[in-house]
Design a protein around this motif. Sequence first.
Motif, PDB file in Angstrom:
ATOM      1  N   ARG A  67      -2.473  -4.096   5.926  1.00 35.92           N
ATOM      2  CA  ARG A  67      -2.382  -4.090   7.334  1.00 35.92           C
ATOM      3  C   ARG A  67      -3.835  -4.139   7.625  1.00 35.92           C
ATOM      4  O   ARG A  67      -4.995  -3.540   6.952  1.00 35.92           O
ATOM      5  CB  ARG A  67      -2.023  -2.603   7.956  1.00 35.92           C
ATOM      6  CG  ARG A  67      -0.354  -2.590   7.959  1.00 35.92           C
ATOM      7  CD  ARG A  67       0.195  -1.140   8.107  1.00 35.92           C
ATOM      8  NE  ARG A  67      -0.267  -0.129   7.853  1.00 35.92           N
ATOM      9  CZ  ARG A  67      -0.165   1.230   8.466  1.00 35.92           C
ATOM     10  NH1 ARG A  67       0.541   1.137   9.144  1.00 35.92           N
ATOM     11  NH2 ARG A  67      -0.629   2.108   7.669  1.00 35.92           N
ATOM     12  N   PHE A  68      -4.191  -4.912   8.845  1.00 36.49           N
ATOM     13  CA  PHE A  68      -5.700  -5.259   8.916  1.00 36.49           C
ATOM     14  C   PHE A  68      -5.739  -4.856  10.530  1.00 36.49           C
ATOM     15  O   PHE A  68      -5.037  -4.991  11.429  1.00 36.49           O
ATOM     16  CB  PHE A  68      -5.974  -6.769   8.745  1.00 36.49           C
ATOM     17  CG  PHE A  68      -5.315  -7.540   9.744  1.00 36.49           C
ATOM     18  CD1 PHE A  68      -3.963  -8.120   9.642  1.00 36.49           C
ATOM     19  CD2 PHE A  68      -5.957  -8.061  10.886  1.00 36.49           C
ATOM     20  CE1 PHE A  68      -3.451  -8.955  10.344  1.00 36.49           C
ATOM     21  CE2 PHE A  68      -5.342  -8.951  11.775  1.00 36.49           C
ATOM     22  CZ  PHE A  68      -4.187  -9.395  11.524  1.00 36.49           C
ATOM     23  N   GLY A  89     -12.399   4.485  -1.399  1.00 31.98           N
ATOM     24  CA  GLY A  89     -11.317   4.460  -2.235  1.00 31.98           C
ATOM     25  C   GLY A  89     -11.171   2.917  -2.796  1.00 31.98           C
ATOM     26  O   GLY A  89     -10.164   2.871  -3.715  1.00 31.98           O
ATOM     27  N   ILE A  90     -12.037   1.981  -2.427  1.00 32.90           N
ATOM     28  CA  ILE A  90     -11.969   0.720  -3.107  1.00 32.90           C
ATOM     29  C   ILE A  90     -12.711   0.836  -4.223  1.00 32.90           C
ATOM     30  O   ILE A  90     -13.931   1.086  -4.321  1.00 32.90           O
ATOM     31  CB  ILE A  90     -12.437  -0.495  -1.907  1.00 32.90           C
ATOM     32  CG1 ILE A  90     -11.819  -0.501  -0.647  1.00 32.90           C
ATOM     33  CG2 ILE A  90     -12.641  -1.859  -2.885  1.00 32.90           C
ATOM     34  CD1 ILE A  90     -12.528  -1.270   0.318  1.00 32.90           C
ATOM     35  N   MET A 125       0.716  -1.287   0.096  1.00 28.40           N
ATOM     36  CA  MET A 125      -0.041  -0.163   0.104  1.00 28.40           C
ATOM     37  C   MET A 125       0.786   1.291  -0.102  1.00 28.40           C
ATOM     38  O   MET A 125       1.614   1.353   0.717  1.00 28.40           O
ATOM     39  CB  MET A 125      -0.971   0.178   1.375  1.00 28.40           C
ATOM     40  CG  MET A 125      -2.036  -1.064   1.220  1.00 28.40           C
ATOM     41  SD  MET A 125      -3.199  -1.089  -0.197  1.00 28.40           S
ATOM     42  CE  MET A 125      -3.960   0.796   0.299  1.00 28.40           C
ATOM     43  N   ASN A 126       0.510   2.356  -0.800  1.00 29.88           N
ATOM     44  CA  ASN A 126       1.211   3.395  -0.952  1.00 29.88           C
ATOM     45  C   ASN A 126      -0.057   4.562  -0.722  1.00 29.88           C
ATOM     46  O   ASN A 126      -0.769   4.804  -1.802  1.00 29.88           O
ATOM     47  CB  ASN A 126       1.957   3.760  -1.988  1.00 29.88           C
ATOM     48  CG  ASN A 126       2.627   5.009  -2.252  1.00 29.88           C
ATOM     49  OD1 ASN A 126       2.528   5.737  -1.394  1.00 29.88           O
ATOM     50  ND2 ASN A 126       2.962   5.242  -3.235  1.00 29.88           N
ATOM     51  N   GLY A 127      -0.352   4.876   0.580  1.00 34.81           N
ATOM     52  CA  GLY A 127      -1.425   5.902   0.781  1.00 34.81           C
ATOM     53  C   GLY A 127      -2.604   4.773   0.588  1.00 34.81           C
ATOM     54  O   GLY A 127      -2.857   3.855   1.429  1.00 34.81           O
ATOM     55  N   SER A 128      -3.638   5.307  -0.072  1.00 36.84           N
ATOM     56  CA  SER A 128      -4.730   4.284  -0.174  1.00 36.84           C
ATOM     57  C   SER A 128      -4.645   3.362  -1.372  1.00 36.84           C
ATOM     58  O   SER A 128      -5.820   2.990  -2.103  1.00 36.84           O
ATOM     59  CB  SER A 128      -6.009   5.060  -0.186  1.00 36.84           C
ATOM     60  OG  SER A 128      -6.057   6.017  -1.064  1.00 36.84           O
ATOM     61  N   ARG A 129      -3.446   3.257  -2.336  1.00 34.38           N
ATOM     62  CA  ARG A 129      -3.367   2.466  -3.397  1.00 34.38           C
ATOM     63  C   ARG A 129      -2.304   1.317  -3.203  1.00 34.38           C
ATOM     64  O   ARG A 129      -1.478   1.536  -2.517  1.00 34.38           O
ATOM     65  CB  ARG A 129      -3.139   3.596  -4.528  1.00 34.38           C
ATOM     66  CG  ARG A 129      -4.108   4.431  -5.048  1.00 34.38           C
ATOM     67  CD  ARG A 129      -3.382   5.760  -5.779  1.00 34.38           C
ATOM     68  NE  ARG A 129      -4.528   6.674  -5.841  1.00 34.38           N
ATOM     69  CZ  ARG A 129      -5.076   6.543  -6.908  1.00 34.38           C
ATOM     70  NH1 ARG A 129      -5.218   6.057  -7.975  1.00 34.38           N
ATOM     71  NH2 ARG A 129      -6.181   7.895  -6.840  1.00 34.38           N
ATOM     72  N   SER A 159      -6.449   2.363  -8.112  1.00 28.84           N
ATOM     73  CA  SER A 159      -6.234   1.907  -6.594  1.00 28.84           C
ATOM     74  C   SER A 159      -5.661   0.425  -6.594  1.00 28.84           C
ATOM     75  O   SER A 159      -4.941   0.101  -5.497  1.00 28.84           O
ATOM     76  CB  SER A 159      -7.270   2.077  -5.550  1.00 28.84           C
ATOM     77  OG  SER A 159      -8.223   1.274  -6.060  1.00 28.84           O
ATOM     78  N   ALA A 160      -6.069  -0.308  -7.557  1.00 30.07           N
ATOM     79  CA  ALA A 160      -5.766  -1.730  -7.662  1.00 30.07           C
ATOM     80  C   ALA A 160      -6.298  -2.558  -6.500  1.00 30.07           C
ATOM     81  O   ALA A 160      -5.846  -3.603  -6.249  1.00 30.07           O
ATOM     82  CB  ALA A 160      -4.338  -2.079  -7.963  1.00 30.07           C
TER      83      ALA A 160
END
Lengths: 451, 273
Positions: free
Chosen positions: A342-343, A377-378, A269-273, A383-384
């Motif tokens: 991360r969860f 964001g999803i 993850m880089n930010g929300s992507r 965003s992949a």
Amino acid sequence: MRIRSSFILFLLLSGAAAAQEEAVDSISVSPSVKEEVEQLKMHNESVNEILLEMKSYIDLSRKLKFSGYMQTQFQATNGTGNGAYPIGGFSGGAFPANVGSRFQVRRGRLKVQYENDITFSQYVLQVDVTQNGLGIKDAYINLKDPWTRDWNLRMGVFDRPFGFEVAYSSNMRETPERSRLAQTLFPGERELGAMIEFQPEFEPWSNYNLKLGLFNGVLPNGNENDSRKDLIGRAGVIVPFEEANAAVDGGVSFYYGSVRNTSKFLSTMNGSRFTVDSALTNNGRSSPRQYVGADLQIIYDIPDIGGISLRGEYITGRQPGTAAANTFYNPSAAGTPLYERRFSGYYVSLLQNIGTRHQLLVRYDVLDPNTDVEGSGIGAAGSATTVGDIAYATIGLGYLFHLDENVKFTLYHEMPVNETVNASAAGALAPYTADVKDDVFTFRIQYRFPY
Amino acid sequence: MKKFIALVLLAAFPASLFGGEVITVKGSDTMVILAQRWAEQYMKKNPNVTIQVTGGGSGTGISALINGTTDICDASRPMKPAEKQKLKQRFSTLGVEVKVAKDGVALYVHESNPVKELTLRQVKDIYTGRITNWKEVGGKDARIILYSRENNSGTYVYFKDVVLETEDYAPSCQNMPGTAAVVNAVAKDPNGIGYGGAAYGKGIRDMMIKADDGSPAFLPTAETVGNGSYPITRFLYMYLKSRPAGEIKNFIDWVLSDEGQEVVTKVGYFKVR
């Protein structure tokens, strides 16, 4: 003569062999009586031999124990069942497309246990037979330390020592399935490894316990594919308030492990992507699998009604998964791109006993598989992100009825609510622009022996 | 379907709605005679109550309590932490422990046995297999035949924990299904030794026990068990899954009353109050 013979027989039946011989010697008897006595003695010895043989079987039956349980169930969903999105994946397995109800043999367990009652060493083998075939659940050896009996070494396939729910037996558990959190992080619950357990029986330490184990970190029945081992542990404490008939149990757990990337693709993850790194060196590189958690169980006996329990568990950490799911990344499957997320997740359940036979239950269960991205964001362009990033909150309501020591009925209705994704999301994400219909109702009968 | 509904209704509504109250008591073989006497007397005074008593051993009774098939469990040992944990998981309770009597664990020997007293250490050495011949403790030259209880017995566990100090029983120990069986075996075996509740000590001889070499020896009597001078003294318990209510509470209160405790004395055990 009859009186004399009866006297001799009485002495024989009294079981005092020495006394018998003395009595026979001291009384003058005819050869036919002596012969009769000899025959009776031989008969007595043969009966003793039979009894000794029977005793060996009885001793064996005490050491060799069979137990098991079967859970058969009917399930129905309010979903369309057209295969556009999975339903019931965490309720006993996804419903096939175009299926809105089904019968299942959810679990069919048979456990064989042999325990040496002198050394307390143990052999345990448990298999699971369902409509899908036969599987091994537990296969392990327990060895207690011969001095204090407080330490135990276990090796084989068994539950991973993390938190409360993973090790809470399915036949005791009130909900039909474990939380989405536990199923995502610990599919199958078990692993191949070795564990040391410290469970003292002497006061005041009997309220503390410690488990620490090393595991392959693959799947319960998977073969190891690297030399790294996963370290898992839990420290637990029980605080009873006997005067109040209440207790607080709790523990902290950790999982420190990794998995090997079987492809050159590593998404982080880089930010929300997600950013994809496709360097060849990623193939074979290890990604961290690290969790920390805490669990708490509070019980209180409500006079004239029954015991109530509040249970909760929280886990957070880093999970290597695949594009489609944040569940276990199977390093045995070659060429699978690895996604690091991360969860965090938790569940809270409230269980009320009414008398000895009835139980009412409510559970709230949350899993955010990717804490770096929110719903909107999803599915956002570039965003992949995937369905593996969608958070869920599930409410479950249940009623249990214990008919007797063997039979338990469960009625349980669970209502998962998914995070709604970006309105422009397409493909597999498209249904999740709103909460999908995926409630599952379960009617289960469980039979177990011995209780 | 009708059958199922009928079963659910029967389970849902207490038996008292349809007739008299039924209380089930299960567990310790040591306590089974005592439990039967209590039940008989209580039922005489309360004809609307039925008390069903069965033995099977403390472990069996505790299992029955955990699986909800008995109202009261009689136990001659305290519940283990693992058992409490199971009760907690099934009923969300810790269980309720009630001390209902005291007992001296007697060491039985054949009436012809010349050995009159043993120290606790000697008893431990005998049962762990370190002492194997009666001549080692002042008796005749004969092998000691050990009689014990099975491992579901509370007396077995208590004896192992307190007298053997958690060491293992000698492999030659013969495990008998009940205290009466131990008594019978010892009564027929001049070289035998067994243990069990003092109330069972009929037809055999109780051994005098000393705490150590320098202490006086005591037989298990009302006085020595009551004041704790007999070295192998224990409580007998009733366990319930929850705080007692209704007729079960009345029964427990009666067991602890002067009248209930008189029964304890008559059966051969010792009062707790």
